[in-house]
Design an enzyme around this catalytic site. Structure first.
Site: not given
Length: 402
Positions: A51, A303
């Site tokens: 992110k 991720s």
């Protein structure tokens, strides 16, 4: 889709701040699933998740005037840390609204980067609603976690790095929550090589984007419940959905048991620690959710790695029980001197290691003069456990397996 030129601009913008994380061949996993598997380890990113790429690119692209007012975001954790880190880099204030059940490790991460944390709502969508309200009241720039072109462009830089390292990839497997990550990655991958298949993976307890993809129209869900908190998004964003429906090849789903299995597999066999959202791609491979036909070169995005240690402990404990490497018994014996010694002698002969033991003579279901021994054993598989049970039966012990 997001233009490749925009993604390349984002890569230039973030390259001196964001780690170029490893994209490494995974031999054990490759052998297990029968394909060449490469892992993009965004769990090793500065903030522990991908992110940061989108958050930094968005904040870096703001005008000086907008930046000075400060920024606000809503996040289950990883976007929060990305925004807080980026705001700190530019020396501007940040407020992060997080769901009340956000793991402590993610809340602490935001505070360490100088962000102010506000806990509100039961999930991302409720936190988002509160953050939008707060942004208007305080005049702050809202940094969306996925439905923003600059954010998606930042996430798309992952695909650039993957294809620089392994240009002949056949598939890229990507976690899907709000859809910003897969929108950016699919945009980059398809413009570089239109033959690459991009497969999304959702959690069974947060199926909104998959339901939308399968139906061809935006579908929202009443609630979410999954250990993959990083992709626990209740409602579908029309912005990311419109990109996904055009360029993503398929979306599959995995349940929490499969996610937990993947987390444990990565820890034990690949020496990699990931959170629930980071493990969904591996879960899809291990549980054969993607049909490849012939062997392919497959890139999987891990991720994030911001998993709470209590969740790690729970997953390890349950994994040991499921794989018959741990056994829990409640054994009833006569409450007299030597009874417990006899039990432990039997377990010793069976080469079972006692890791915890409890003794209870007050249970109302016990006969007077009996006691229950709760015992946890390290074992060497199902056959060993059956041998232990036979030995206990042979010596007259009554027991139940928990």
């Amino acid at each position: 889709m997001i233009f490749l030129s925009k993604i390349k601009e984002a890569h230039e913008r973030i390259k001196n701040v964001v780690y170029k994380t490893p994209f490494a061949y995974a031999p054990v996993l490759s052998q297990k699933v029968g394909n060449e598997i490469f892992l993009k380890k965004e769990n090793l990113q500065i903030t522990g998740a991908f992110k940061l790429r989108g958050a930094f690119n968005k904040i870096a692209s703001l005008s000086e005037e907008k930046r000075k007012k400060g920024v606000i975001a809503a996040s289950a954790g990883n976007h929060a840390q990305g925004v807080a880190f980026s705001a700190n880099y530019f020396n501007i204030p940040s407020i992060i609204v997080m769901p009340e059940a956000t793991p402590l490790t993610k809340v602490s991460g935001v505070k360490e980067y100088g962000g102010e944390v506000v806990l509100a709502g039961n999930n991302y969508d409720e936190a988002y609603e509160y953050a939008i309200k707060l942004a208007k009241e305080k005049g702050l720039e809202f940094i969306h976690p996925f439905a923003d072109e600059e954010v998606m462009a930042g996430q798309g830089t992952i695909a650039l790095e993957m294809l620089q390292k392994v240009p002949d990839l056949d598939y890229i497997v990507v976690p899907v929550g709000g859809g910003g990550l897969i929108s950016g990655i699919a945009s980059a991958a398809k413009q570089i090589n239109s033959h690459i298949k991009v497969i999304g993976v959702t959690a069974e307890g947060a199926p909104a984007m998959r339901l939308s993809f399968l139906s061809g129209s935006v579908q929202d869900t009443p609630f979410v419940k999954t250990i993959a908190d990083g992709i626990a998004v209740r409602d579908t964003s029309p912005i990311t959905f419109n990109i996904i429906k055009e360029i993503v090849d398929d979306i599959v789903e995995v349940d929490d048991e499969e996610i937990a299995n993947a987390i444990l597999f990565l820890m034990e066999r690949q020496k990699v620690v990931v959170e629930g959202a980071g493990a969904v791609g591996i879960a899809a491979l291990l549980h054969h959710k993607i049909k490849f036909g012939s062997p392919k070169k497959v890139g999987v995005v891990l991720s994030g790695g911001n998993i709470d240690v209590t969740m790690v402990n729970l997953i390890i404990e349950k994994g040991l029980l499921k794989s018959h490497r741990k056994m829990k018994l409640v054994i009833t014996l006569v409450d007299k001197p030597g009874a417990l010694m006899k039990l432990t002698e039997i377990l010793s002969k069976e080469r079972a290691n006692i890791v915890s033991i409890g003794y209870d003579r007050t249970d109302l279901n016990l006969a007077i003069g009996d006691a229950n021994v709760s015992i946890a054993l390290e074992t060497r598989g199902l056959e060993h456990q059956e041998s232990i049970k036979r030995a206990l039966h042979k010596n007259g012990f009554r027991f139940v397996v928990e």
